[in-house]
Design a protein around this motif. Sequence first.
Motif, short mmCIF file in Angstrom:
data_model
loop_
_atom_site.label_atom_id
_atom_site.label_comp_id
_atom_site.label_asym_id
_atom_site.label_seq_id
_atom_site.Cartn_x
_atom_site.Cartn_y
_atom_site.Cartn_z
N ARG A 1 -54.18 29.96 -19.60
CA ARG A 1 -54.50 31.30 -19.12
C ARG A 1 -53.77 32.31 -20.01
NH1 ARG A 1 -57.59 28.73 -16.85
NH2 ARG A 1 -58.22 28.69 -14.66
N CYS A 2 -54.28 32.49 -21.22
CA CYS A 2 -53.67 33.46 -22.13
C CYS A 2 -54.03 34.85 -21.63
CB CYS A 2 -54.21 33.25 -23.55
SG CYS A 2 -54.14 31.53 -24.10
N ILE B 1 -58.22 38.83 -20.01
CA ILE B 1 -57.96 38.20 -18.70
C ILE B 1 -57.03 39.10 -17.88
CG2 ILE B 1 -56.61 36.33 -17.64
CD1 ILE B 1 -58.10 34.38 -19.27
N GLY C 1 -63.42 28.82 -23.78
CA GLY C 1 -62.76 27.76 -23.03
C GLY C 1 -62.04 26.73 -23.90
N VAL D 1 -63.33 31.20 -18.78
CA VAL D 1 -62.03 30.66 -18.35
C VAL D 1 -61.85 30.74 -16.83
CG1 VAL D 1 -59.52 31.01 -18.53
CG2 VAL D 1 -60.96 31.23 -20.57
N CYS E 1 -61.12 26.26 -18.91
CA CYS E 1 -59.96 26.20 -19.81
C CYS E 1 -58.72 25.84 -19.01
CB CYS E 1 -59.76 27.55 -20.51
SG CYS E 1 -58.52 27.45 -21.83
S1 SF4 Z 1 -60.13 30.24 -24.07
FE1 SF4 Z 1 -58.80 31.95 -23.63
S2 SF4 Z 1 -57.36 31.18 -22.07
FE2 SF4 Z 1 -58.32 29.40 -23.02
S3 SF4 Z 1 -56.91 28.83 -24.69
FE3 SF4 Z 1 -58.47 30.17 -25.58
S4 SF4 Z 1 -57.56 32.20 -25.52
FE4 SF4 Z 1 -56.38 30.91 -24.08
#
Ligand code: SF4
Length: 234
Positions: free
Chosen positions: A30-31, A202, A75, A40, A27
């Motif tokens: 980085r939420c 995360i 991802g 991720v 990904c």
């Molecule tokens: S996979 Fe996780 S880090 Fe990537 S956009 Fe979606 S929520 Fe955000």
Amino acid sequence: MIIAGLQKTTLIDYPGKIACVVFLAGCNFRCNWCYSSELVLPLKIVNQPRFSEKEFFDFLRERQGLLEGVVVCGGEPTINKDLPQFLAKIKNLGFAIKLDTNGSNPQILKDLVDTKLIDYVAMDIKTSPDSEIYKNIMQEGIKMEDIKESAGFLKQGNVDWEFRTTAVNTIHTKEDFQKIAQWIGGPNVKYYLQNFRPEKTIDPEFEKIKPFETKFLEEVVKEISPHFKLCQLR
Ligand code: SF4
């Protein structure tokens, strides 16, 4: 691409269709509140079980006539250069395709729609467009303009789509949802809110966050609904 997961059946992830879900690792966001860290973070991705393309397509062949669609999510699927070829193989087997995306690759999104490789798009709207949070989570030189371009493209209605936001207490305020509604709203727009679940995030600090009260999110939905064709809490 790395196929890091397969959910063999879902009745809820592809509107109106019985589908499976394929998870592609990697990904470009980085939420902090993301609960797919194993898809991720590179250090976690290496420890994930993997499916070969052969295994995946053997599975799909067995499900022809039983499943109607495939949800491709991550991802962030659009970071994979070989995504179009992968989608074309799924299409050739007769399945409809839903793409889940954070909207970071507008050109790829447009190309996939133009070449009719996707039938439905669910684009995550992380928060209001002027929020520092968007800047903080976007990696690899992605700009807010890219996200806006993807949202604007979807609103042209060349493909069936929805916007959605995972509502996170401490990240979002009522004002954020109002700004989101002003940004993405329109008479042809479907928008869904889903409450955050504090699990394996995360940033481990987010596991301590209490989700919003349902009543609060229902109020938000009621307030912003006039901006949309459909606005619902999932
Ligand atoms: S996979 Fe996780 S880090 Fe990537 S956009 Fe979606 S929520 Fe955000």
